[in-house]
Design a protein around this motif. Structure first.
Motif, PDB file in Angstrom:
ATOM      1  N   ASP A  15       0.934  -1.192   0.027  1.00 52.12           N
ATOM      2  CA  ASP A  15      -0.042  -0.216  -0.047  1.00 52.12           C
ATOM      3  C   ASP A  15       0.716   1.372  -0.051  1.00 52.12           C
ATOM      4  OD1 ASP A  15      -2.381  -1.299  -0.034  1.00 52.12           O
ATOM      5  OD2 ASP A  15      -2.740  -1.270   2.313  1.00 52.12           O
ATOM      6  N   SER A  16       2.030   1.083   0.683  1.00 51.78           N
ATOM      7  CA  SER A  16       2.756   2.397   0.843  1.00 51.78           C
ATOM      8  C   SER A  16       3.397   2.670  -0.351  1.00 51.78           C
ATOM      9  CB  SER A  16       3.680   2.109   1.887  1.00 51.78           C
ATOM     10  OG  SER A  16       5.026   1.357   1.732  1.00 51.78           O
ATOM     11  N   LEU A  17       3.529   1.690  -1.357  1.00 52.90           N
ATOM     12  CA  LEU A  17       4.440   1.637  -2.785  1.00 52.90           C
ATOM     13  C   LEU A  17       3.177   2.340  -3.534  1.00 52.90           C
ATOM     14  CD1 LEU A  17       6.292  -1.647  -3.297  1.00 52.90           C
ATOM     15  CD2 LEU A  17       7.101   0.561  -2.177  1.00 52.90           C
ATOM     16  N   LEU A  18       2.132   2.052  -3.495  1.00 50.99           N
ATOM     17  CA  LEU A  18       1.121   2.410  -4.405  1.00 50.99           C
ATOM     18  C   LEU A  18       0.805   3.991  -4.082  1.00 50.99           C
ATOM     19  CD1 LEU A  18      -1.540  -0.588  -4.564  1.00 50.99           C
ATOM     20  CD2 LEU A  18       0.307  -0.196  -6.098  1.00 50.99           C
ATOM     21  N   LYS A  19       1.030   4.566  -3.053  1.00 51.90           N
ATOM     22  CA  LYS A  19       0.943   5.733  -2.708  1.00 51.90           C
ATOM     23  C   LYS A  19       2.218   6.797  -2.993  1.00 51.90           C
ATOM     24  CE  LYS A  19      -2.041   4.605   1.548  1.00 51.90           C
ATOM     25  NZ  LYS A  19      -1.998   4.628   3.011  1.00 51.90           N
ATOM     26  N   GLN A  20       3.126   6.262  -3.558  1.00 51.07           N
ATOM     27  CA  GLN A  20       4.202   6.963  -3.767  1.00 51.07           C
ATOM     28  C   GLN A  20       4.051   8.201  -4.804  1.00 51.07           C
ATOM     29  OE1 GLN A  20       7.574   6.651  -2.658  1.00 51.07           O
ATOM     30  NE2 GLN A  20       6.326   5.500  -1.154  1.00 51.07           N
ATOM     31  N   VAL A  42       0.614 -10.599  -3.444  1.00 52.89           N
ATOM     32  CA  VAL A  42       1.270 -10.191  -4.438  1.00 52.89           C
ATOM     33  C   VAL A  42       0.475 -10.404  -5.643  1.00 52.89           C
ATOM     34  CG1 VAL A  42       3.142 -10.114  -5.824  1.00 52.89           C
ATOM     35  CG2 VAL A  42       3.384 -10.711  -3.550  1.00 52.89           C
ATOM     36  N   GLN A  43      -0.190 -11.685  -5.928  1.00 55.35           N
ATOM     37  CA  GLN A  43      -1.154 -11.630  -7.058  1.00 55.35           C
ATOM     38  C   GLN A  43      -2.353 -10.917  -7.046  1.00 55.35           C
ATOM     39  OE1 GLN A  43      -1.605 -15.951  -6.794  1.00 55.35           O
ATOM     40  NE2 GLN A  43      -0.007 -16.378  -8.008  1.00 55.35           N
ATOM     41  N   ASN A  44      -2.869 -10.612  -5.829  1.00 59.86           N
ATOM     42  CA  ASN A  44      -4.183  -9.526  -5.655  1.00 59.86           C
ATOM     43  C   ASN A  44      -3.716  -8.308  -5.949  1.00 59.86           C
ATOM     44  OD1 ASN A  44      -5.770 -11.671  -4.807  1.00 59.86           O
ATOM     45  ND2 ASN A  44      -5.330 -11.426  -2.814  1.00 59.86           N
ATOM     46  N   TYR A  45      -2.507  -7.854  -5.699  1.00 54.18           N
ATOM     47  CA  TYR A  45      -1.879  -6.346  -5.969  1.00 54.18           C
ATOM     48  C   TYR A  45      -1.548  -6.403  -7.366  1.00 54.18           C
ATOM     49  CZ  TYR A  45      -2.045  -4.362  -1.236  1.00 54.18           C
ATOM     50  OH  TYR A  45      -2.402  -4.180  -0.181  1.00 54.18           O
ATOM     51  N   GLN A  46      -1.147  -7.465  -8.294  1.00 52.14           N
ATOM     52  CA  GLN A  46      -0.721  -7.284  -9.402  1.00 52.14           C
ATOM     53  C   GLN A  46      -2.011  -7.237 -10.228  1.00 52.14           C
ATOM     54  OE1 GLN A  46       2.195 -10.190 -11.847  1.00 52.14           O
ATOM     55  NE2 GLN A  46       0.668 -11.295 -11.138  1.00 52.14           N
ATOM     56  N   VAL A  52       2.785  -3.784 -10.723  1.00 52.19           N
ATOM     57  CA  VAL A  52       3.100  -5.046  -9.616  1.00 52.19           C
ATOM     58  C   VAL A  52       3.280  -6.354 -10.618  1.00 52.19           C
ATOM     59  CG1 VAL A  52       2.774  -6.116  -7.838  1.00 52.19           C
ATOM     60  CG2 VAL A  52       2.239  -3.907  -7.746  1.00 52.19           C
ATOM     61  N   GLN A  53       4.507  -6.772 -10.770  1.00 51.13           N
ATOM     62  CA  GLN A  53       4.730  -8.031 -11.276  1.00 51.13           C
ATOM     63  C   GLN A  53       5.688  -8.987 -10.628  1.00 51.13           C
ATOM     64  OE1 GLN A  53       6.806  -6.762 -15.133  1.00 51.13           O
ATOM     65  NE2 GLN A  53       5.486  -4.981 -15.334  1.00 51.13           N
ATOM     66  N   LEU A  54       4.740 -10.356 -10.475  1.00 51.60           N
ATOM     67  CA  LEU A  54       5.417 -11.430  -9.950  1.00 51.60           C
ATOM     68  C   LEU A  54       6.164 -12.286 -11.069  1.00 51.60           C
ATOM     69  CD1 LEU A  54       5.569 -13.090  -7.433  1.00 51.60           C
ATOM     70  CD2 LEU A  54       3.629 -14.317  -8.189  1.00 51.60           C
TER      71      LEU A  54
END
Length: 294
Positions: A15-20, A42-46, A52-54
């Motif tokens: 979440d903190s990365l998505l707020k950058q 991670v897959q959910n955020y992807q 976001v890449q797994l």
């Protein structure tokens, strides 16, 4: 981001990365064989954000350092940062560090500070020793913590082929930056460095009394064996690229480790101007109180 069984805190970090405030980034994640919900998170955020890449290549069991070094093989970005799975980045961390390093032409790294974060409580800053050259980095037994670093393409290309001993990825990158380029300190706190029992790196003493006891312990050595072997491997691998002055410093460091005399070791420290980052006299005190190496 190198992940391993990090489901407890992973969402807060993502979440903190998505707020950058800096938007032009890609998060490349490689999991080291988690048995919890890390991969699913991670897959959910992807699915939520295509940045976001797994990376799913079936490689497992690398350990923290090996996982980050493995990830470096898959990036062609001009700048790279290392993201732990359990910290919290402030909104402007990426933008501030990008600005700090963008004008550098040779191999370079930059870093900012963080607060230790334990059970919802902030304590001291995580970094209080600031190296800038081989003279004040070789004896650190560490590098600048990886989650604080940003490195440029020139530094990545320098270390990516390295196949020697790696104590930790951040030690290798810090060492390469001071040996061949530049290490920049941005005197700002830009993240929370979470402390908990599952930390991949060693526990840090955050209280003053604990830090004093740790420093005064006679059961410790000045040089950690793992970092000594990593420094030796770095020296052997990069020997032809090192300047004569750098070779001389490495050789004096190796002589220190093998020197049986306290006064002989002190003489090497004084002759070559060795110290621990910006802390004058600290290495001399350790030399008087501890064995050189185990």
């Amino acid at each position: 981001m190198a992940t391993y069984n990090g489901s407890e805190y992973l969402s807060e970090q993502l979440d903190s990365l998505l707020k950058q405030s800096y938007r032009s980034w890609r998060l490349l994640v490689h999991d080291d064989g988690s048995s919890d919900d890390t991969v699913r998170i991670v897959q959910n955020y992807q699915r939520m954000d295509r940045r976001v890449q797994l990376l799913s290549d079936g490689v497992r069991g690398l350990g923290a350092a090996g996982n980050y070094m493995h990830l470096l093989k898959y990036t062609n970005a001009p700048l790279c940062m290392f993201c732990d799975q359990d910290d919290v980045w402030f909104d402007d961390k990426v933008s501030r560090l990008v600005a700090a390093i963008s004008n550098e032409q040779g191999p370079a790294a930059a870093y900012a500070n963080a607060f230790f974060y334990e059970s919802g409580r902030l304590t001291r800053k995580t970094i209080d020793i600031h190296p800038s050259s081989l003279k004040n980095m070789l004896f650190m037994n560490s590098g600048i913590q990886g989650c604080s670093l940003i490195v440029n393409r020139q530094l990545i290309e320098l270390v990516r082929p390295f196949d020697g001993t790696v104590a930790m990825h951040d030690h290798l990158l810090t060492l390469a930056s001071v040996a061949f380029g530049k290490l920049i300190y941005l005197d700002e706190v830009l993240m929370l460095y979470r402390q908990h029992e599952k930390n991949a790196t060693a526990d840090h003493q955050t209280g003053l009394s604990g830090r004093v006891r740790s420093f005064l312990s006679r059961n410790k050595q000045v040089i950690d064996r793992r970092h000594f072997e990593a420094n030796r491997s770095f020296f052997d691998y990069f020997f032809l690229r090192l300047s004569p002055q750098a070779r001389q410093l490495f050789e004096a460091y190796f002589r220190y480790a093998l020197c049986p005399s306290v006064f002989g070791r002190l003489w090497l420290v004084w002759k070559h101007g060795f110290q621990l980052g910006n802390r004058k006299g600290l290495l001399s005190m350790k030399t008087l109180m501890r064995q050189a190496i185990d």
